[in-house]
Design a protein around this motif. Structure first.
Motif, short mmCIF file in Angstrom:
data_model
loop_
_atom_site.label_atom_id
_atom_site.label_comp_id
_atom_site.label_asym_id
_atom_site.label_seq_id
_atom_site.Cartn_x
_atom_site.Cartn_y
_atom_site.Cartn_z
N LEU A 43 -7.13 -4.55 37.44
CA LEU A 43 -7.59 -5.92 37.63
C LEU A 43 -7.93 -6.17 39.09
N ALA A 44 -7.09 -5.72 40.01
CA ALA A 44 -7.35 -5.93 41.44
C ALA A 44 -8.69 -5.31 41.85
N LEU A 45 -8.95 -4.10 41.38
CA LEU A 45 -10.22 -3.43 41.70
C LEU A 45 -11.40 -4.17 41.06
N ALA A 46 -11.21 -4.62 39.81
CA ALA A 46 -12.28 -5.34 39.11
C ALA A 46 -12.57 -6.68 39.78
N MET A 47 -11.52 -7.36 40.25
CA MET A 47 -11.73 -8.64 40.94
C MET A 47 -12.51 -8.42 42.23
N ALA A 48 -12.20 -7.37 42.96
CA ALA A 48 -12.93 -7.06 44.19
C ALA A 48 -14.39 -6.77 43.89
N ALA A 49 -14.64 -6.01 42.82
CA ALA A 49 -16.02 -5.68 42.44
C ALA A 49 -16.79 -6.92 42.00
N GLU A 50 -16.14 -7.79 41.23
CA GLU A 50 -16.80 -9.03 40.79
C GLU A 50 -17.11 -9.94 41.97
N ALA A 51 -16.18 -10.05 42.90
CA ALA A 51 -16.39 -10.91 44.07
C ALA A 51 -17.60 -10.43 44.87
N ARG A 52 -17.75 -9.11 44.99
CA ARG A 52 -18.89 -8.56 45.76
C ARG A 52 -20.23 -8.88 45.11
N GLN A 53 -20.24 -9.27 43.85
CA GLN A 53 -21.49 -9.63 43.16
C GLN A 53 -22.00 -11.02 43.57
N ILE A 54 -21.13 -11.80 44.20
CA ILE A 54 -21.49 -13.16 44.62
C ILE A 54 -21.77 -13.15 46.12
N VAL A 55 -22.97 -13.54 46.47
CA VAL A 55 -23.39 -13.53 47.88
C VAL A 55 -23.32 -14.95 48.43
N VAL A 56 -22.69 -15.09 49.59
CA VAL A 56 -22.64 -16.37 50.28
C VAL A 56 -23.97 -16.52 51.02
N ARG A 57 -24.79 -17.43 50.52
CA ARG A 57 -26.16 -17.54 51.05
C ARG A 57 -26.21 -17.81 52.54
#
Length: 126
Positions: free
Chosen positions: A85-99
């Motif tokens: 889960l920790a690795l998946a959360m990190a991967a999901e977070a990286r999919q969101i870019v702070v414009r």
């Protein structure tokens, strides 16, 4: 309120996760952008947690607390599920870019593996 009897939950594994640099992001982005970002992240994290049959104890703005209440509920080892889960959360977070910065979100996660017995349901509900 109605008191709950405390219950001891054996073999608990705990994950604490938070957004890195959230204060900076919130300072430079408008409130609507921050809320949209957090909503998207919460939806992604909720899906990941449910997939692994874990339990979201608390979520507040930029932080999440997840536990495995019982080993029999985890598909494999609860510790393995939580690390995954920790690795998946990190991967999901990286999919969101702070414009504003043009950079992806980053999370910081801590897994406390095989914590042992944890007492739960010690608060009251009104």
């Amino acid at each position: 309120g109605k008191p709950f009897e405390p219950r001891v939950q054996p073999e608990t594994t705990i994950l604490s996760c938070s957004l890195a640099d959230f204060t900076t992001i919130a300072s430079f982005c408008n409130p609507q952008e921050v809320m949209n970002m957090l909503n998207e992240l919460n939806n992604r994290f909720d899906r990941l947690i449910k997939m692994r049959q874990l339990h979201l104890v608390h979520s507040l703005a930029d932080s999440w607390l997840v536990v495995s209440w019982a080993p029999e509920r985890c598909r494999s080892s609860c510790t393995s599920s939580m690390l995954d889960l920790a690795l998946a959360m990190a991967a999901e977070a990286r999919q969101i870019v702070v414009r504003h910065f043009g950079l992806p979100l980053r999370v910081s996660a801590t897994v406390i593996a095989d914590q042992g017995d944890v007492v739960r349901d010690v608060s009251s509900v009104t």
